[in-house]
Design an enzyme around this catalytic site. Sequence first.
Site, PDB file in Angstrom:
ATOM      1  N   ARG A  47     -16.535  45.354 -38.157  1.00  0.00           N
ATOM      2  CA  ARG A  47     -16.646  44.508 -36.947  1.00  0.00           C
ATOM      3  C   ARG A  47     -15.723  44.943 -35.811  1.00  0.00           C
ATOM      4  O   ARG A  47     -15.261  44.117 -35.024  1.00  0.00           O
ATOM      5  CB  ARG A  47     -16.396  43.020 -37.282  1.00  0.00           C
ATOM      6  CG  ARG A  47     -17.365  42.445 -38.279  1.00  0.00           C
ATOM      7  CD  ARG A  47     -18.807  42.478 -37.814  1.00  0.00           C
ATOM      8  NE  ARG A  47     -19.681  42.079 -38.892  1.00  0.00           N
ATOM      9  CZ  ARG A  47     -20.311  42.946 -39.715  1.00  0.00           C
ATOM     10  NH1 ARG A  47     -20.208  44.258 -39.528  1.00  0.00           N
ATOM     11  NH2 ARG A  47     -21.069  42.511 -40.679  1.00  0.00           N
ATOM     12  N   SER A  90     -21.776  34.474 -38.291  1.00  0.00           N
ATOM     13  CA  SER A  90     -20.655  34.228 -39.205  1.00  0.00           C
ATOM     14  C   SER A  90     -19.414  33.889 -38.385  1.00  0.00           C
ATOM     15  O   SER A  90     -19.034  34.644 -37.490  1.00  0.00           O
ATOM     16  CB  SER A  90     -20.352  35.471 -40.033  1.00  0.00           C
ATOM     17  OG  SER A  90     -21.472  35.776 -40.809  1.00  0.00           O
ATOM     18  N   GLU A 135     -14.328  35.705 -36.451  1.00  0.00           N
ATOM     19  CA  GLU A 135     -15.151  36.843 -36.008  1.00  0.00           C
ATOM     20  C   GLU A 135     -15.715  36.590 -34.608  1.00  0.00           C
ATOM     21  O   GLU A 135     -15.828  37.490 -33.792  1.00  0.00           O
ATOM     22  CB  GLU A 135     -16.310  37.060 -36.996  1.00  0.00           C
ATOM     23  CG  GLU A 135     -17.247  38.187 -36.559  1.00  0.00           C
ATOM     24  CD  GLU A 135     -18.299  38.559 -37.597  1.00  0.00           C
ATOM     25  OE1 GLU A 135     -17.976  38.557 -38.801  1.00  0.00           O
ATOM     26  OE2 GLU A 135     -19.428  38.864 -37.191  1.00  0.00           O
TER      27      GLU A 135
HETATM   28  P1  FAD Z   1     -22.427  39.269 -27.113  1.00  0.00           P
HETATM   29  O1  FAD Z   1     -22.282  38.095 -28.017  1.00  0.00           O
HETATM   30  O2  FAD Z   1     -23.040  39.047 -25.786  1.00  0.00           O
HETATM   31  O3  FAD Z   1     -21.000  39.967 -26.946  1.00  0.00           O
HETATM   32  C1  FAD Z   1     -20.163  40.201 -28.062  1.00  0.00           C
HETATM   33  C2  FAD Z   1     -18.954  41.020 -27.573  1.00  0.00           C
HETATM   34  O4  FAD Z   1     -19.411  42.313 -27.174  1.00  0.00           O
HETATM   35  C3  FAD Z   1     -18.283  40.406 -26.332  1.00  0.00           C
HETATM   36  O5  FAD Z   1     -16.904  40.650 -26.401  1.00  0.00           O
HETATM   37  C4  FAD Z   1     -18.930  41.172 -25.175  1.00  0.00           C
HETATM   38  O6  FAD Z   1     -18.090  41.223 -24.022  1.00  0.00           O
HETATM   39  C5  FAD Z   1     -19.101  42.554 -25.797  1.00  0.00           C
HETATM   40  N1  FAD Z   1     -20.238  43.304 -25.248  1.00  0.00           N
HETATM   41  C6  FAD Z   1     -21.545  42.992 -25.350  1.00  0.00           C
HETATM   42  N2  FAD Z   1     -22.301  43.930 -24.753  1.00  0.00           N
HETATM   43  C7  FAD Z   1     -21.448  44.855 -24.247  1.00  0.00           C
HETATM   44  C8  FAD Z   1     -21.600  46.067 -23.508  1.00  0.00           C
HETATM   45  N3  FAD Z   1     -22.811  46.542 -23.162  1.00  0.00           N
HETATM   46  N4  FAD Z   1     -20.480  46.747 -23.131  1.00  0.00           N
HETATM   47  C9  FAD Z   1     -19.242  46.285 -23.460  1.00  0.00           C
HETATM   48  N5  FAD Z   1     -19.036  45.149 -24.167  1.00  0.00           N
HETATM   49  C10 FAD Z   1     -20.121  44.449 -24.555  1.00  0.00           C
HETATM   50  N6  FAD Z   1     -23.624  39.950 -36.641  1.00  0.00           N
HETATM   51  C11 FAD Z   1     -23.596  40.883 -37.622  1.00  0.00           C
HETATM   52  O7  FAD Z   1     -22.821  41.845 -37.531  1.00  0.00           O
HETATM   53  N7  FAD Z   1     -24.418  40.775 -38.699  1.00  0.00           N
HETATM   54  C12 FAD Z   1     -25.286  39.747 -38.872  1.00  0.00           C
HETATM   55  O8  FAD Z   1     -26.016  39.704 -39.852  1.00  0.00           O
HETATM   56  C13 FAD Z   1     -25.338  38.744 -37.861  1.00  0.00           C
HETATM   57  N8  FAD Z   1     -26.166  37.697 -37.970  1.00  0.00           N
HETATM   58  C14 FAD Z   1     -26.176  36.741 -36.990  1.00  0.00           C
HETATM   59  C15 FAD Z   1     -27.042  35.655 -37.132  1.00  0.00           C
HETATM   60  C16 FAD Z   1     -27.080  34.678 -36.146  1.00  0.00           C
HETATM   61  C17 FAD Z   1     -28.004  33.489 -36.319  1.00  0.00           C
HETATM   62  C18 FAD Z   1     -26.269  34.795 -34.993  1.00  0.00           C
HETATM   63  C19 FAD Z   1     -26.328  33.752 -33.918  1.00  0.00           C
HETATM   64  C20 FAD Z   1     -25.406  35.868 -34.848  1.00  0.00           C
HETATM   65  C21 FAD Z   1     -25.352  36.847 -35.848  1.00  0.00           C
HETATM   66  N9  FAD Z   1     -24.492  37.953 -35.738  1.00  0.00           N
HETATM   67  C22 FAD Z   1     -24.466  38.895 -36.733  1.00  0.00           C
HETATM   68  C23 FAD Z   1     -23.560  38.077 -34.582  1.00  0.00           C
HETATM   69  C24 FAD Z   1     -24.133  38.830 -33.363  1.00  0.00           C
HETATM   70  O9  FAD Z   1     -25.546  38.721 -33.307  1.00  0.00           O
HETATM   71  C25 FAD Z   1     -23.731  40.293 -33.369  1.00  0.00           C
HETATM   72  O10 FAD Z   1     -22.328  40.443 -33.328  1.00  0.00           O
HETATM   73  C26 FAD Z   1     -24.346  41.035 -32.158  1.00  0.00           C
HETATM   74  O11 FAD Z   1     -24.150  42.406 -32.337  1.00  0.00           O
HETATM   75  C27 FAD Z   1     -23.745  40.606 -30.812  1.00  0.00           C
HETATM   76  O12 FAD Z   1     -24.544  41.155 -29.779  1.00  0.00           O
HETATM   77  P2  FAD Z   1     -24.703  40.406 -28.370  1.00  0.00           P
HETATM   78  O13 FAD Z   1     -25.537  41.259 -27.494  1.00  0.00           O
HETATM   79  O14 FAD Z   1     -25.170  39.024 -28.564  1.00  0.00           O
HETATM   80  O15 FAD Z   1     -23.202  40.428 -27.882  1.00  0.00           O
END
Ligand code: FAD
Length: 305
Positions: free
Chosen positions: A180, A230, A300
């Site tokens: 992570r 999570s 996380e």
């Molecule tokens: P965001 O939530 O928008 O951002 C997360 C972080 O990344 C922030 O700090 C943001 O500033 C930064 N960020 C985002 N995009 C960029 C960019 N282009 N450049 C620089 N920084 C950036 N995660 C897992 O690892 N495994 C799983 O199985 C999993 N299951 C999930 C299930 C559910 C129902 C939910 C709601 C979430 C789950 N997640 C899981 C968490 C999440 O989906 C992941 O961490 C995902 O990769 C986050 O992507 P996002 O685009 O939503 O990022």
Amino acid sequence: MKNTELLATFLEEKGIAFEQDVTLKDHCTFRIGGSVELLAHPSDEGQIKDVMQKARELSVDTFVLGRGSNILFSDEGFRGLAVHLGKAFSQVWQENEVTLSCQSGIPLSTLCEYAQRQSLTGLEFAYGIPGTVGGAVYMNAGAYGGEMKDVLLSTRHLIRQNGNWEAGAFTGEAMGLSYRRSAYSDRDMVITGATIGLRRGDPNEIRAKMDDYMSRRRSKQPLELPNAGSTFKRPQGNYASALVDQCGLKGLRVGGAMVSEKHAGFVVNAGDATCADVLELIRQVQQTVEKQTGYRLEREIRLIG
Ligand code: FAD
């Protein structure tokens, strides 16, 4: 004129799509948070550079927003600019027989579908993770025994050097991928794209694996209530959900925030939860788990604002 207003004028002049005073509740899966002053939707790298450069000149704070699926926004919101990399920045293309490249705003699941259509295997684990590729690189997202680290060949970004935002790329160790975490964690950089190495596979088998992972998610995760995935990182030698469950904390509530009855590793928004509710619930869970098991659970979910 306030600096964010000057920035808004600049965005307008440059033709960069943006919104003002936007509630962050509508931009995260937790459905929690105050407002952000400016939300920009750049559609190419030049626009991202312009936005970041001008924000820096005007001393306007920024953060990058993907799908908001790993974020808890503060109740006070964010004073400054959110740079949203989503639909407008989501192209994908095939580099060669087994290599795909994409822009960082593409949803992971869309990329998985694309790979399946090209008969490419290796990315199935990511199907159903509700984030963008940018967020998945930032977090080194993973599931079902796979993680982004296994498939990423390189990442592209913008970084501030000598006062200017410039394009760069990381490969191999430089991507800094571990559980992570990535080289981008807690750094002021914008991930703009990724190149992904896969293998030839059978499209029906790939589809079956994706569907299996999705149905496992539906049966185990509390997808019917807003959440941010999570809540805690996996502690060494154990599982956060097992520890929370073992301590009898399923269903524990603070205001509208609740430890899911379905999956103890998830805090859910059971109705009008505030950021303060979630943080207090997390604190109580951490305290009880540490007292009863000796494990210190680390959050996380990223807190912004
Ligand atoms: P965001 O939530 O928008 O951002 C997360 C972080 O990344 C922030 O700090 C943001 O500033 C930064 N960020 C985002 N995009 C960029 C960019 N282009 N450049 C620089 N920084 C950036 N995660 C897992 O690892 N495994 C799983 O199985 C999993 N299951 C999930 C299930 C559910 C129902 C939910 C709601 C979430 C789950 N997640 C899981 C968490 C999440 O989906 C992941 O961490 C995902 O990769 C986050 O992507 P996002 O685009 O939503 O990022």
